[in-house]
Design a protein around this motif. Structure first.
Motif, short mmCIF file in Angstrom:
data_model
loop_
_atom_site.label_atom_id
_atom_site.label_comp_id
_atom_site.label_asym_id
_atom_site.label_seq_id
_atom_site.Cartn_x
_atom_site.Cartn_y
_atom_site.Cartn_z
N ASN A 172 -4.05 5.55 2.06
CA ASN A 172 -3.44 4.44 1.38
C ASN A 172 -3.66 4.08 0.61
N TYR A 173 -3.69 3.47 -0.19
CA TYR A 173 -3.65 2.83 -1.82
C TYR A 173 -2.71 2.32 -2.60
N GLY A 174 -4.25 1.17 -2.64
CA GLY A 174 -2.90 0.35 -3.47
C GLY A 174 -2.53 0.30 -4.85
N GLY A 175 -3.49 0.55 -5.77
CA GLY A 175 -3.10 1.56 -7.07
C GLY A 175 -3.22 2.54 -6.73
N ASN A 176 -2.59 3.28 -8.62
CA ASN A 176 -2.76 4.06 -9.19
C ASN A 176 -4.12 4.97 -8.84
N GLY B 8 -12.29 4.43 -0.24
CA GLY B 8 -12.34 3.66 0.61
C GLY B 8 -12.34 3.91 2.49
N LYS B 9 -13.35 3.61 3.43
CA LYS B 9 -13.42 4.02 4.32
C LYS B 9 -12.19 3.37 5.42
N ASP B 10 -12.04 2.66 4.93
CA ASP B 10 -10.65 1.92 5.88
C ASP B 10 -9.37 2.33 5.48
N ASN B 11 -9.25 3.09 4.07
CA ASN B 11 -7.95 3.60 3.41
C ASN B 11 -7.64 4.59 4.32
N ILE B 12 -8.20 5.40 4.54
CA ILE B 12 -8.06 7.00 4.85
C ILE B 12 -7.75 7.12 5.94
N ILE B 13 -6.06 7.96 6.06
CA ILE B 13 -6.04 8.22 7.55
C ILE B 13 -6.23 9.61 8.07
N ASN B 14 -6.76 10.21 7.70
CA ASN B 14 -7.06 11.29 8.23
C ASN B 14 -7.45 12.40 7.30
N MET C 5 0.63 -1.33 0.03
CA MET C 5 0.15 -0.27 -0.01
C MET C 5 0.91 0.97 -0.24
N ARG C 6 0.81 2.26 -0.56
CA ARG C 6 1.11 3.41 -0.73
C ARG C 6 0.40 4.62 0.04
N LYS C 7 1.16 5.29 0.16
CA LYS C 7 0.68 6.83 1.23
C LYS C 7 0.49 7.81 0.28
N TYR C 8 -0.81 8.46 0.37
CA TYR C 8 -1.14 9.87 -0.62
C TYR C 8 -1.34 10.92 0.54
N GLU C 9 -1.15 12.33 0.24
CA GLU C 9 -1.41 13.30 0.92
C GLU C 9 -2.29 13.92 -0.32
N THR C 10 -3.55 14.40 -0.41
CA THR C 10 -4.16 14.99 -1.19
C THR C 10 -4.55 16.64 -0.84
N VAL C 11 -4.29 17.27 -1.17
CA VAL C 11 -4.59 19.33 -0.85
C VAL C 11 -5.62 19.53 -1.56
N ASP D 245 -18.91 18.70 1.30
CA ASP D 245 -19.05 17.32 1.59
C ASP D 245 -19.70 16.11 0.95
N LYS D 246 -20.20 16.40 -0.74
CA LYS D 246 -20.01 16.27 -1.69
C LYS D 246 -18.99 15.25 -1.74
N ILE D 247 -18.03 16.09 -2.11
CA ILE D 247 -16.46 16.26 -3.06
C ILE D 247 -15.74 14.77 -1.60
N MET D 248 -15.92 15.00 -0.12
CA MET D 248 -15.92 14.13 0.32
C MET D 248 -16.15 12.79 0.53
N LEU D 249 -17.74 12.84 0.26
CA LEU D 249 -18.35 11.52 0.30
C LEU D 249 -17.92 10.57 -1.22
N SER D 250 -17.90 11.93 -1.84
CA SER D 250 -17.32 10.83 -3.81
C SER D 250 -15.78 10.65 -3.24
N LEU D 251 -14.90 10.75 -2.49
CA LEU D 251 -14.37 10.89 -2.19
C LEU D 251 -14.09 9.16 -1.41
N GLN D 252 -14.66 9.16 -0.52
CA GLN D 252 -14.54 8.48 0.37
C GLN D 252 -15.05 7.00 -0.25
N ASP D 253 -15.85 7.36 -1.20
CA ASP D 253 -16.24 5.81 -1.69
C ASP D 253 -15.28 5.72 -3.13
N LEU D 254 -14.15 6.32 -3.40
CA LEU D 254 -13.69 5.94 -3.99
C LEU D 254 -12.58 5.35 -3.01
#
Length: 91
Positions: free
Chosen positions: A63-67, A31-37, A1-7, A20-29
């Motif tokens: 964290n995410y495993g792919g591109n 995954g809730k378990d992969n989001i650290i902070n 798993m790679r660690k990413y930071e998006t601003v 909130d809509k943007i954040m929910l879309s990102l959370q779906d993409l």
């Protein structure tokens, strides 16, 4: 798993509902378990005055495993409220 930071820098006139809509879309993409902070930093002055004077900053660590970078940016840029998205891989 790679660690990413998006601003994400959103327009200061953007409503919290749109963020909130943007954040929910990102959370779906990602995954809730992969989001650290998720940090809602708030309104800050922009260095680049071409985008405006101030923007609303959000920082997501995950964290995410792919591109995933292009998928995250595509979701963010679908709305007119996002001014800039920057994603870096953290080693």
């Amino acid at each position: 798993m790679r660690k990413y930071e998006t601003v994400i820098i959103a327009n200061v006139n953007c409503t919290l509902e749109n963020i909130d809509k943007i954040m929910l879309s990102l959370q779906d993409l990602i995954g809730k378990d992969n989001i650290i902070n998720v940090d809602f930093i708030g309104v800050r002055e922009l260095a680049n005055k071409l985008l405006g004077n101030i923007g609303y900053y959000i920082v997501i660590n995950y964290n995410y495993g792919g591109n995933i970078i292009t998928k995250v940016e595509n979701i963010c840029y679908k709305t007119k409220d996002v001014l800039k998205v920057v994603t870096v891989r953290i080693e």
